[in-house]
Write a protein that holds these residues in place. Structure first.
Motif, short mmCIF file in Angstrom:
data_model
loop_
_atom_site.label_atom_id
_atom_site.label_comp_id
_atom_site.label_asym_id
_atom_site.label_seq_id
_atom_site.Cartn_x
_atom_site.Cartn_y
_atom_site.Cartn_z
N ILE A 140 0.85 -1.20 0.00
CA ILE A 140 0.00 0.00 0.00
C ILE A 140 0.87 1.23 0.00
N GLY A 141 0.62 2.12 -0.95
CA GLY A 141 1.40 3.34 -1.02
C GLY A 141 0.49 4.55 -1.10
N GLY A 142 1.01 5.69 -0.69
CA GLY A 142 0.20 6.90 -0.79
C GLY A 142 1.08 8.13 -0.84
N LEU A 143 0.58 9.14 -1.51
CA LEU A 143 1.28 10.42 -1.58
C LEU A 143 0.55 11.43 -0.71
N SER A 144 1.29 12.04 0.19
CA SER A 144 0.78 13.12 1.04
C SER A 144 -0.46 12.70 1.82
N MET A 145 -1.66 13.24 1.53
CA MET A 145 -2.84 12.78 2.25
C MET A 145 -3.00 11.26 2.09
N GLY A 146 -2.66 10.76 0.90
CA GLY A 146 -2.69 9.30 0.68
C GLY A 146 -1.78 8.59 1.67
N GLY A 147 -0.65 9.23 1.98
CA GLY A 147 0.28 8.67 2.98
C GLY A 147 -0.32 8.69 4.38
N TYR A 148 -1.10 9.74 4.69
CA TYR A 148 -1.78 9.76 6.01
C TYR A 148 -2.71 8.54 6.10
N VAL A 149 -3.39 8.27 4.97
CA VAL A 149 -4.33 7.14 4.96
C VAL A 149 -3.55 5.82 5.08
N VAL A 150 -2.39 5.75 4.42
CA VAL A 150 -1.57 4.53 4.49
C VAL A 150 -1.16 4.25 5.94
N LEU A 151 -0.70 5.28 6.65
CA LEU A 151 -0.27 5.08 8.04
C LEU A 151 -1.44 4.64 8.91
N SER A 152 -2.60 5.25 8.69
CA SER A 152 -3.79 4.86 9.44
C SER A 152 -4.18 3.42 9.10
N PHE A 153 -4.03 3.07 7.82
CA PHE A 153 -4.35 1.70 7.39
C PHE A 153 -3.45 0.72 8.14
N TYR A 154 -2.15 1.06 8.20
CA TYR A 154 -1.22 0.14 8.88
C TYR A 154 -1.61 0.00 10.35
N LYS A 155 -1.98 1.12 10.95
CA LYS A 155 -2.35 1.08 12.37
C LYS A 155 -3.55 0.15 12.61
N GLN A 156 -4.49 0.20 11.68
CA GLN A 156 -5.71 -0.58 11.87
C GLN A 156 -5.63 -2.01 11.33
N PHE A 157 -4.84 -2.18 10.25
CA PHE A 157 -4.87 -3.47 9.54
C PHE A 157 -3.46 -3.96 9.18
N ALA A 158 -2.55 -3.90 10.13
CA ALA A 158 -1.14 -4.24 9.82
C ALA A 158 -1.01 -5.60 9.14
N GLU A 159 -1.86 -6.53 9.54
CA GLU A 159 -1.73 -7.89 9.00
C GLU A 159 -2.10 -7.97 7.51
#
Ligand code: MLT
Length: 264
Positions: A89-108
């Motif tokens: 999963i990759g994201g640019l800027s706001m997309g990156g904010y979403v990526v970090l949140s995704f990892y926090k919620q769904f790391a697996e």
């Protein structure tokens, strides 16, 4: 373009190529076409999925206030709909904010991360106030002033004067953004969580890319992520500002392709 319905919201996305999945999330106030160059470069080897985050592009805007965490949940629901258990999963800027949140919620559900021109810190108080002002202005007058004000922060001065194609693509994307969607995303960004503490917990290979001249998410933010994410690589792209995947598409594509190809 395909669509998936998530609790009444239609989320538009492109699903191109086949093989290992790579999901790419656009920044603000753009849409999935931000990744067109990367889709072209990767599609012969990988399956590239590029959604319009809620409120953007051809996706619906929700009635209720949205959050970055909710946008990440949309991505998980999209993966469910496509029967994808794990993905890069990759994201640019706001997309990156979403990526970090995704990892926090769904790391697996993550096998690798790409963080482009983004940062883990939340908005400052001053930053939040600016978001509110921008929101009011967008709702009243539309996207034109935002396009005008953001352009010099998105591309280097050199690219603004010599790459009318890039200027036009950026301008068209911003002008095509629905004011209500942009306004909702501004509130979502203003209220986003601090993800600095998450960084040492990231246990997957992570590619961090930033434009040397990025004034919005400067190189120092990427250095911070690189220092704290154990298995990370940082690449600073010369002659690029905030949308480094646009401005240095060839280098960005090469990095992305070899990063994903080496994943186990
Ligand atoms: C973006 O490119 O997504 C925005 O500049 C991010 C932000 O405003 O924080």
């Amino acid at each position: 373009m395909a669509q998936v319905n998530i609790d009444g919201i239609n989320l538009a996305f492109d699903d191109t190529g086949s093989g290992r999945p790579v999901i790419l999330l656009h920044g603000y106030p753009f849409n999935r076409t931000l990744w067109d160059d990367q889709v072209s470069a990767l599609k012969d080897h990988f399956r590239v999925i590029t959604p319009d985050l809620r409120g953007f592009g051809e996706s619906d805007t929700s009635e209720e206030p949205t959050t970055i965490a909710r946008m990440a949940q949309d991505v998980a629901r999209l993966m469910d709909a496509l029967d994808i258990q794990r993905s890069t999963i990759g994201g640019l800027s706001m997309g990156g904010y979403v990526v970090l949140s995704f990892y926090k919620q769904f790391a697996e559900r993550v096998d690798a991360l790409v963080l482009a021109d983004t940062r883990p810190q939340p908005d400052t108080e001053e930053g939040k106030q600016l978001r509110l002002k921008q929101r009011e202005q967008i709702l009243r007058y539309g996207m034109a002033e935002t396009a005008h004000a953001m352009l010099p922060k998105l591309l280097t001065p050199e690219n603004i004067s010599t790459r009318p194609d890039l200027v036009k693509r950026i301008h068209d994307m911003i002008m095509g953004t629905k004011p209500a969607g942009a306004a909702a995303a501004l509130m979502a960004m203003a209220s986003r969580e601090d993800q600095t503490e998450l960084l040492p917990k990231i246990a997957v290979p992570t590619l961090i890319v930033v434009g040397r001249e990025d004034p919005l998410t400067p190189v120092g933010d990427s250095q911070l992520m690189h220092e704290r994410i154990a298995d990370s690589r940082l690449v600073v792209l010369e002659d690029a500002a905030h949308v480094s995947n646009f401005e240095q598409a060839k280098s960005f594509n090469g990095l992305l392709r070899s990063f994903v190809a080496k994943l186990k």
